[in-house]
Design an enzyme around this catalytic site. Structure first.
Site, PDB file in Angstrom:
ATOM      1  N   LYS A   1      45.373  64.670  -2.294  1.00 55.16           N
ATOM      2  CA  LYS A   1      44.694  63.378  -2.330  1.00 55.16           C
ATOM      3  C   LYS A   1      45.166  62.571  -1.126  1.00 55.16           C
ATOM      4  O   LYS A   1      46.350  62.611  -0.772  1.00 55.16           O
ATOM      5  CB  LYS A   1      45.045  62.663  -3.646  1.00 55.16           C
ATOM      6  CG  LYS A   1      44.304  61.341  -3.858  1.00 55.16           C
ATOM      7  CD  LYS A   1      44.610  60.737  -5.232  1.00 55.16           C
ATOM      8  CE  LYS A   1      43.891  59.415  -5.463  1.00 55.16           C
ATOM      9  NZ  LYS A   1      44.169  58.838  -6.800  1.00 55.16           N
TER      10      LYS A   1
ATOM     11  N   SER B   1      40.290  57.275  -9.760  1.00 55.11           N
ATOM     12  CA  SER B   1      40.214  57.234  -8.316  1.00 55.11           C
ATOM     13  C   SER B   1      40.327  58.596  -7.635  1.00 55.11           C
ATOM     14  O   SER B   1      39.950  58.742  -6.481  1.00 55.11           O
ATOM     15  CB  SER B   1      41.321  56.338  -7.771  1.00 55.11           C
ATOM     16  OG  SER B   1      42.592  56.924  -8.008  1.00 55.11           O
TER      17      SER B   1
ATOM     18  N   SER C   1      43.296  57.720 -13.385  1.00 57.20           N
ATOM     19  CA  SER C   1      42.718  58.264 -12.158  1.00 57.20           C
ATOM     20  C   SER C   1      42.808  59.777 -12.004  1.00 57.20           C
ATOM     21  O   SER C   1      42.214  60.338 -11.086  1.00 57.20           O
ATOM     22  CB  SER C   1      43.364  57.616 -10.939  1.00 57.20           C
ATOM     23  OG  SER C   1      42.862  56.315 -10.772  1.00 57.20           O
TER      24      SER C   1
END
Lengths: 489, 95, 493
Positions: free
Chosen positions: A76, A151, A175
């Site tokens: 990420k 997210s 998330s």
């Protein structure tokens, strides 16, 4: 080849069924071919990946024992990577190249993984749909008209579309688990303090925790084994032995007591999603578990408490983005204040600005007690709910999300509608508990997840339960049609 | 507690965020919505409840007093929007 | 109206750790800009703080030294504001739960009276960097070397009533922290900085007036000047508007932050920073509560070095110094231990004290250096003093030798005495020879001496002594010279 799990790839590399370079190239080719559709990567590090892969192949040839040697994964874009841009999906960091690795990245490098690239996300991890990224929204591989969740939407979409066999992610209010649910993946958020936060760009420091998005619980165990552990660079990281997560995957579920909080089956839950979750619970009963209804009375306060605490922490955490030492600076500032105000206004997107303002307001003179202190007290109540529940049950289960993936723009301009998306996941972060989402069915041809919440540091138990569940079901093996029948290339 | 435009301007200044006249109304409205959500907290009786700042009941670990960070100025300043003679440059600071 | 001044001090003390409070970067003074500012000090994205244990220990030691409560649980907070020298946009400090609770120190005033100043608390925090205002195309340059240097901020109660008391308190803190070895005490390098809160009120009034805060004073002298000027200014402002009630007096003064320029002697209001500051303190989520137990504190208590008050008492007892001498010599740990070393080497405490407070201190002041940085050793000074007491040299000669020693510290005292032609001339035949020569060359003065009345003669003797000293290059033993001269001149009568 890309239908393999991370576990399959580890085995394949060891048995020399393929080389790291071959498998890495395969994923890079898929990314090149398909990611225009999904937009799951912000940065693809093809050249670097191939170099890492070749080195891994040499090491494998020399009998290297690093656990994930040669396995390609994606990170990420919230984890700092030396020499490779770390943007946090923000214009603010569009040109930021960290001179250090996040401890998580360092751990994976030491374990021999190959980094395919950095995945897209909601800006500064603030969002539940991946619509707030400066680099554009990510599309859900199950239905490209829908969001992948957020997210960690890029990590989820990349794994769901098999552009990477597994990816790192972070979870502040859901998330990891929410995108796992929406993309049909296994998502694990460990106990707060289990994984180092050093080099992981902070959103809300007391809530953020790194974790994994994978196809299976077994893959998650492999990745967590590498990620977890003490880090002297993070004061909040816990110095506690890391168990062998794979060793207990097959333990029997006989005698397991599963707590079913009645608050998690509230009005807002999609009936089909509820059916999927109920069926999954029935499946677990067959595996020897007992269900027990419990209550977590303060659940309804989790979202309000979270939207004080997280913005308050973020309002301070994001003050360092001031255009002085790194990051975006506006053109020709007329004075210092102008530089601050314009750089930050231009560098941050609307959702980030909204949360900074909410946090600033809640901490400002005269409001601290009414908002911040109050929210911390409610946080205590929420934690106590869990502590009491865990005196009676081994694990708590319910839906991860109220419904499957929604369409882009569905939550419109109403920030609160979006915030309520995390209604089932947020209390886990407030309490600091580990949570896992595993695929448990489909609603409108879109996956939904079963959420499991464990006691502190009970990741091994969650992985064990999820693994046994996945041995008995095949929800996790379902692929988006385009990936399954190969029509996308 | 509702929020008005002047309060939004005040906190935007504290947070050093430029808010244009055009966006002020929309910002005020959306902040109002969020604050209405968090105002649900006000209904809870929390008397006698100690605030929880950290999820785990742990204490601060201490570092030995050792210099472990070498000078990496050049590398660290590569991200700087403006630097000269080893200094970060900003519009003139007036005390 | 008669006015009373009320002063409270906030003192920032840089702790003498090797590394920063939350990072492993060096705290050494004077490095090239930003060469000691690591990723953590710069507040780059994703970095995290870890507390330096030595900083914690130093803060506790200070607390023990002022008999304060040590808080077993302390918490770091974030103080939020934007400034280019504050990299993270917040300062990590301690607001509600400081490490050191209430304590007190005793100060001594020039009239010999003692007063107690209460300390409200002392907390740990990080220092900020520096803005350099040299002209970089109309920009300011930011140096973050100092960012993250550990500080304790010592907050007093408003217990001081004039500049003398404030300076005595500040000096006492300086003396305590340097004796503890937790601060190098280098004021010129900003190791101790003072923020002074000042208000005035009519004598006898119980309520406080409106206070102003004069920030960042880094010398006792500037502090004294700043206080005196600010007090005068406030009284002038109040009197000019004819305020005669406490309410009007309070209204007459604007609560503000002021900056005193020691070079120009001028103070100005920092109105640019006047905007309603709202620091939005909240507990730092990247740091956990600091918890310590009694055992941890006891270990530090047992190892606590001698404090100035105890040392002063010991000096009076052990060296029979006057209270005044003892207070001066015991004040600074470095001077105190230098004095003790001189003493043990010279064997004469009184003379050692005189030399340390006199010649040595004068030289340190003149050259603006610290006793820690001098090349001259205590043993050398001790030997010099021993040569005075054993009569080898006179005090006058000793001063010349000290001068040489200062410039050439590699030489020994005895070698310098030898170089300068030996010690005191106390040999009477040698002295007699010189005296005869002087008398032979001073016909006129001898004649005057003879003619003078008895009561005038002692004064006239000075001329002859001077000539003998000149002839002997200052080495003649004055007492003997006097005796012989007197005898010889009287023989001529």
């Amino acid at each position: 080849m890309h239908k393999q799990t991370l576990t399959d790839i580890v085995a394949g590399l060891r048995s020399k069924a393929f080389s790291s370079e071959e498998i890495t190239r395969h994923y890079l080719d898929r990314i090149a071919k398909l990611d225009d559709t999904y937009n799951s990567f912000i940065t693809v590090t093809a050249e670097q990946a191939l170099n890492q892969a070749r080195m891994a192949d040499e090491q494998l040839a020399n009998g290297e024992q690093a656990p994930l040697c040669g396995v390609p994964i994606a990170h990420k874009d919230i984890f700092c990577t030396t020499g490779v841009r770390t943007s946090c999906a923000s214009r603010m960091l569009d040109n930021f190249i960290a001179p250090y690795d996040a401890t998580v990245v360092e751990n994976f490098n030491a374990a021999g993984t190959v980094m395919l690239g950095k995945t897209n996300m909601d800006e500064f991890a603030m969002g539940s749909s991946n619509e707030t990224s400066w680099y554009g929204p990510v599309k859900n591989p199950w239905n490209t008209g829908c969001v992948p969740g957020g997210s960690s939407g890029g990590s989820a979409a990349a794994v769901a579309a098999r552009l990477a066999p597994g990816a790192t992610a972070t979870d502040t209010g859901g998330s990891i688990r929410q995108p796992a649910s929406l993309c049909g993946l296994t998502g694990l958020k460990p106990t707060y303090g289990r994984v180092s936060r050093f080099g992981m760009i902070a959103f809300a420091s007391s809530l953020d925790q790194g974790g994994t998005l994978t196809q299976t619980a077994e893959d998650s165990a492999l990745m967590l084994q590498v990620m977890a552990g003490f880090d002297p660079k993070d004061s909040t990281c816990v110095d506690k032995a890391v168990p062998d997560y794979c060793a207990t995957l097959n333990d029997s579920l006989e005698g397991l007591t599963i707590g079913i909080p009645r608050e998690y089956f509230s009005e807002g839950l999609n009936p089909d999603a509820e059916t999927a979750v109920r069926n999954a619970l029935a499946e677990l009963e067959k595996l020897g578990a007992t269900l027990k209804e419990i209550t977590l009375p303060h659940t309804g306060l989790a979202v309000p408490a979270y939207y004080v605490i997280a913005p308050a922490e973020c309002s301070a955490n994001l003050s360092r983005f001031d255009g002085v030492r790194f990051g975006h600076r506006c053109e020709e500032p007329k004075d210092l204040e102008d530089m601050y105000k314009r750089s930050r206004a231009e560098g941050f997107g609307d959702e980030v600005k909204r949360r900074i303002l909410v946090g600033t307001y809640c901490l400002s003179a005269g409001f601290y007690d009414a908002y911040y202190r109050k929210a911390q007290q409610v946080r205590q109540l929420i934690k106590q709910d869990f502590v009491e529940a865990f005196s009676e049950v081994d694990v708590i289960m319910g839906p991860t999300t109220t419904a499957p993936a929604f369409e882009f723009g569905a939550k419109g301009d109403d920030p609160v509608a979006m915030y309520l998306e995390d209604i089932y996941t947020i209390s886990t972060n407030l309490a600091g508990l580990p949570g896992l989402s595993a695929p448990c069915g489909f609603v409108d041809n879109k996956p939904v997840g079963l959420q499991m919440i464990g006691n502190y540091f009970a990741e091994a138990k969650l992985l064990n339960i999820a693994h046994r569940f996945q041995q008995a079901t095949d929800w996790h093996q379902q692929l988006p049609a385009v990936v399954a029948n190969g029509t996308e290339g | 507690m509702s929020i008005d435009r002047s309060e939004v301007e005040k906190i935007a200044h504290l947070a050093r965020l430029n808010i244009t006249e055009e966006t002020l109304a929309a910002t005020t409205r959306s902040l109002g919505e969020v604050l209405a959500l968090v105002d649900e907290l006000q209904a809870v009786d929390t008397s006698g409840i100690s605030p929880l700042a950290h999820p785990l009941d742990t204490t601060q670990r201490l570092r030995a007093d050792e210099v472990t960070e070498p000078n990496r100025r050049e590398q660290l300043q590569e991200n700087a929007p403006a630097a000269e003679d080893g200094l970060f440059l900003v519009p003139k600071v007036i005390d | 109206m008669k006015w009373e001044t009320v002063i409270g001090l906030e003192v920032h003390v840089q702790l003498a750790t090797q590394s920063k409070i939350f990072s492993g970067a060096s705290t050494a003074f004077g490095a090239e800009p930003n060469t000691q500012a690591c990723a953590i000090d710069l507040g780059l994205p994703g970095v995290l703080p870890v507390l330096n244990e030595e900083a914690l220990r130093y803060a506790i030691m200070f607390g023990l030294a002022i008999n304060a409560d040590i808080n077993k649980r302390s918490v770091f907070d974030r103080k939020n504001y934007f400034y280019p020298d504050l990299p993270k946009g917040y300062q990590t400090t301690q607001m509600d739960h400081p490490i050191v609770g209430a304590g007190e120190v005793e100060i001594q005033l020039a009239d010999g009276n003692k007063r107690t100043v209460r300390i409200h608390h002392a907390h740990l925090e990080e220092d900020a960097g520096k803005s350099l205002h040299e002209d970089f195309h109309n920009m300011s340059g930011i140096d973050l070397n100092r960012a993250g240097t550990p500080l304790i901020e010592i907050v007093s109660e408003p217990d001081m009533r004039n500049a003398e008391e404030a300076v005595a308190y500040a000096r006492k803190l300086h003396s305590i922290v340097t004796s503890l070895g937790i601060c190098d005490g280098e004021m010129s390098q900003g190791s101790m900085r003072f923020d002074v809160n000042i208000s005035v009120r009519p004598q006898g009034e119980r309520e406080f007036g409106t206070r102003t805060e004069t920030k960042n004073l880094n010398s006792f002298k500037f502090m004294e000047e700043a206080i005196e000027k600010e007090v005068a200014r406030q009284i002038e402002v109040i009197e000019a508007c004819g305020a005669d009630t406490m309410e009007k007096i309070q209204k007459a003064i604007t609560q503000e932050t002021r900056l005193y320029n020691g070079e120009t002697g001028e103070a100005k209001s920092m109105r640019s920073k006047e905007e309603a500051n709202d620091y939005r303190y909240f507990p730092c989520p990247d740091l956990l509560p600091v918890e310590i137990d009694d055992a941890y504190i006891d270990v530090l208590r047992d190892k606590l070095p001698e404090l100035p008050d105890a040392r002063e008492a010991r000096f009076i007892e052990q060296y029979q110094l006057s209270a005044y001498d003892a207070s001066i010599l015991a004040d600074e740990a470095d001077m105190a231990s230098f004095f003790e070393a001189v003493c043990s080497s010279s064997g004469d405490a009184k003379l050692s004290a005189n030399w340390c407070m006199g010649e040595l201190s004068a030289r340190l002041n003149a050259e603006e250096i610290s006793i820690r940085d001098i090349a001259l050793s205590a043993e050398q000074l001790g030997t010099l003093i021993a040569r005075i007491t054993d009569g080898t040299i006179s005090s006058k000669m000793a001063k010349d030798i000290f001068d040489t020693l200062w410039k050439s510290p590699d030489k020994t005292v005895d070698a310098i005495i030898e170089d300068q032609g030996g010690g005191v001339i106390a040999d009477s035949s040698e002295l007699e020879g010189m005296i005869d020569e002087v008398i032979a060359n001073s016909d006129k003065q001898v004649e005057n001496y003879r003619k003078a009345t008895e009561d005038k003669r002692p004064k006239m003797l000075g001329y002859f002594v001077g000539q003998v000293m000149k002839l002997s290059q200052g080495k003649a033993e004055p007492k003997q010279v006097n005796e012989i001269l007197l005898k010889k001149l009287n023989d001529l009568l």
